[in-house]
Scaffold this motif. Structure first.
Motif, PDB file in Angstrom:
ATOM      1  N   UNK A 175     -54.099  13.473  65.450  1.00 50.71           N
ATOM      2  CA  UNK A 175     -55.261  13.269  66.300  1.00 50.71           C
ATOM      3  C   UNK A 175     -55.770  11.847  66.252  1.00 50.71           C
ATOM      4  N   UNK A 176     -56.395  11.425  67.344  1.00 50.94           N
ATOM      5  CA  UNK A 176     -57.021  10.112  67.403  1.00 50.94           C
ATOM      6  C   UNK A 176     -58.514  10.323  67.646  1.00 50.94           C
ATOM      7  N   UNK A 177     -59.348   9.552  66.953  1.00 53.81           N
ATOM      8  CA  UNK A 177     -60.781   9.789  67.050  1.00 53.81           C
ATOM      9  C   UNK A 177     -61.566   8.476  67.037  1.00 53.81           C
ATOM     10  N   UNK A 178     -62.791   8.584  67.500  1.00 52.24           N
ATOM     11  CA  UNK A 178     -63.785   7.533  67.319  1.00 52.24           C
ATOM     12  C   UNK A 178     -64.744   8.046  66.257  1.00 52.24           C
ATOM     13  N   UNK A 179     -64.944   7.292  65.192  1.00 50.34           N
ATOM     14  CA  UNK A 179     -65.845   7.717  64.121  1.00 50.34           C
ATOM     15  C   UNK A 179     -66.907   6.647  63.904  1.00 50.34           C
ATOM     16  N   UNK A 180     -68.156   7.069  63.756  1.00 49.98           N
ATOM     17  CA  UNK A 180     -69.249   6.118  63.590  1.00 49.98           C
ATOM     18  C   UNK A 180     -70.326   6.697  62.688  1.00 49.98           C
ATOM     19  N   UNK A 181     -71.029   5.806  62.005  1.00 48.10           N
ATOM     20  CA  UNK A 181     -72.152   6.197  61.145  1.00 48.10           C
ATOM     21  C   UNK A 181     -73.412   5.461  61.577  1.00 48.10           C
ATOM     22  N   UNK A 182     -74.524   5.907  61.027  1.00 44.13           N
ATOM     23  CA  UNK A 182     -75.761   5.144  61.154  1.00 44.13           C
ATOM     24  C   UNK A 182     -75.727   4.013  60.123  1.00 44.13           C
ATOM     25  N   UNK A 183     -76.801   3.218  60.050  1.00 42.39           N
ATOM     26  CA  UNK A 183     -76.820   2.027  59.198  1.00 42.39           C
ATOM     27  C   UNK A 183     -76.917   2.371  57.710  1.00 42.39           C
ATOM     28  N   UNK A 184     -76.185   1.599  56.911  1.00 51.85           N
ATOM     29  CA  UNK A 184     -76.309   1.691  55.451  1.00 51.85           C
ATOM     30  C   UNK A 184     -77.300   0.661  54.912  1.00 51.85           C
ATOM     31  N   UNK A 185     -77.613  -0.337  55.715  1.00 47.31           N
ATOM     32  CA  UNK A 185     -78.609  -1.349  55.343  1.00 47.31           C
ATOM     33  C   UNK A 185     -79.647  -1.401  56.453  1.00 47.31           C
ATOM     34  N   UNK A 186     -80.888  -1.166  56.109  1.00 49.75           N
ATOM     35  CA  UNK A 186     -81.966  -1.106  57.090  1.00 49.75           C
ATOM     36  C   UNK A 186     -82.029  -2.390  57.924  1.00 49.75           C
ATOM     37  N   UNK A 187     -81.997  -2.213  59.251  1.00 53.38           N
ATOM     38  CA  UNK A 187     -82.120  -3.341  60.161  1.00 53.38           C
ATOM     39  C   UNK A 187     -80.868  -4.167  60.353  1.00 53.38           C
ATOM     40  N   UNK A 188     -79.742  -3.760  59.757  1.00 48.70           N
ATOM     41  CA  UNK A 188     -78.498  -4.533  59.857  1.00 48.70           C
ATOM     42  C   UNK A 188     -77.473  -3.728  60.649  1.00 48.70           C
ATOM     43  N   UNK A 189     -77.271  -4.106  61.912  1.00 50.00           N
ATOM     44  CA  UNK A 189     -76.327  -3.380  62.770  1.00 50.00           C
ATOM     45  C   UNK A 189     -74.907  -3.420  62.223  1.00 50.00           C
ATOM     46  N   UNK A 190     -74.546  -4.508  61.560  1.00 56.95           N
ATOM     47  CA  UNK A 190     -73.190  -4.653  61.026  1.00 56.95           C
ATOM     48  C   UNK A 190     -72.908  -3.694  59.876  1.00 56.95           C
ATOM     49  N   UNK A 191     -73.944  -2.975  59.400  1.00 62.63           N
ATOM     50  CA  UNK A 191     -73.722  -1.999  58.320  1.00 62.63           C
ATOM     51  C   UNK A 191     -73.406  -0.614  58.863  1.00 62.63           C
ATOM     52  N   UNK A 192     -73.333  -0.487  60.196  1.00 64.87           N
ATOM     53  CA  UNK A 192     -72.903   0.772  60.800  1.00 64.87           C
ATOM     54  C   UNK A 192     -71.371   0.778  60.835  1.00 64.87           C
ATOM     55  N   UNK A 193     -70.766   1.747  60.183  1.00 62.47           N
ATOM     56  CA  UNK A 193     -69.310   1.845  60.168  1.00 62.47           C
ATOM     57  C   UNK A 193     -68.866   2.530  61.456  1.00 62.47           C
TER      58      UNK A 193
END
Length: 200
Positions: free
Chosen positions: A171-189
């Motif tokens: 299978x192929x998927x898109x996987x995403x999380x919310x932020x691990x560091x408050x206010x830092x978009x780059x911390x979203x996996x």
């Protein structure tokens, strides 16, 4: 608010899949898929996961590799399953970021735990949606202030038998999380991932 929207969207998608499956199983020409291989009808699989980061996250990370185990629990015939998935992902940080020698990004170590629905609209082809929590094992090393984030993963794939008691699930998927560091978009996996698994 964004998390609530994501959860609501997933819930609606799952409800739609369940309704579609119910409608199909009520007709005399129900499509069959790979037969279940345990007495309880539950399918188990062990897989290798790999992916390529997207968005702001790709600025500091180059790819990920891990593994997962999954159980597919039948709900309606051989078309609709509840899934439970747990695994481990190592997301490799880039080296010499911005051309600066020695400026290396520490790897992300994640344990995602997800549950969802898997639906076969036609034989051996499925659509799947999962959501859950992803646990960051080394938050202090990567400058995060949270060790848990909401994760969601829509997926499509194929599942086909290789013997009377086993199958391959790809299978192929898109996987995403919310932020691990408050206010830092780059911390979203977030990444596009591939899972190839052996099922039994």
């Amino acid at each position: 608010m964004k998390n609530l929207f994501k959860v609501s969207a997933l819930a609606l998608a799952f409800a739609g899949l369940a309704f579609g499956a119910k409608a199909q199983t009520s007709t005399p020409t129900t499509t069959t898929t790979t037969s279940t291989t345990t007495k309880s009808g539950i399918r188990y699989s062990i897989g290798v996961d790999a992916g390529i980061p997207l968005g702001d996250f790709k600025d500091n990370y180059k790819w990920n590799l891990g593994g997962s185990v999954q159980a597919d629990i039948p709900v309606l015939s051989n078309q609709l399953f509840v899934t439970v998935n747990a695994g481990y992902n190592n997301i490799f940080g880039k080296k010499d970021i911005g051309g600066v020698q020695g400026l290396d990004q520490t790897d992300f170590h994640l344990i995602p735990v997800k549950a969802g629905l898997k639906y076969f609209p036609i034989s051996n082809f499925y659509v799947q949606g999962e959501a859950g929590a992803a646990f960051l094992l080394n938050k202090s090393d990567v400058g995060a202030n949270k060790s848990t984030a909401f994760v969601y993963a829509p997926q499509v794939g194929v599942q086909f038998p290789v013997s009377a008691s086993s199958f391959i699930d790809a299978g192929i998927r898109y996987e995403a999380t919310t932020k691990y560091a408050t206010g830092v978009d780059a911390s979203k996996v977030n990444f596009i991932g591939l899972r190839v698994a052996y099922g039994f």
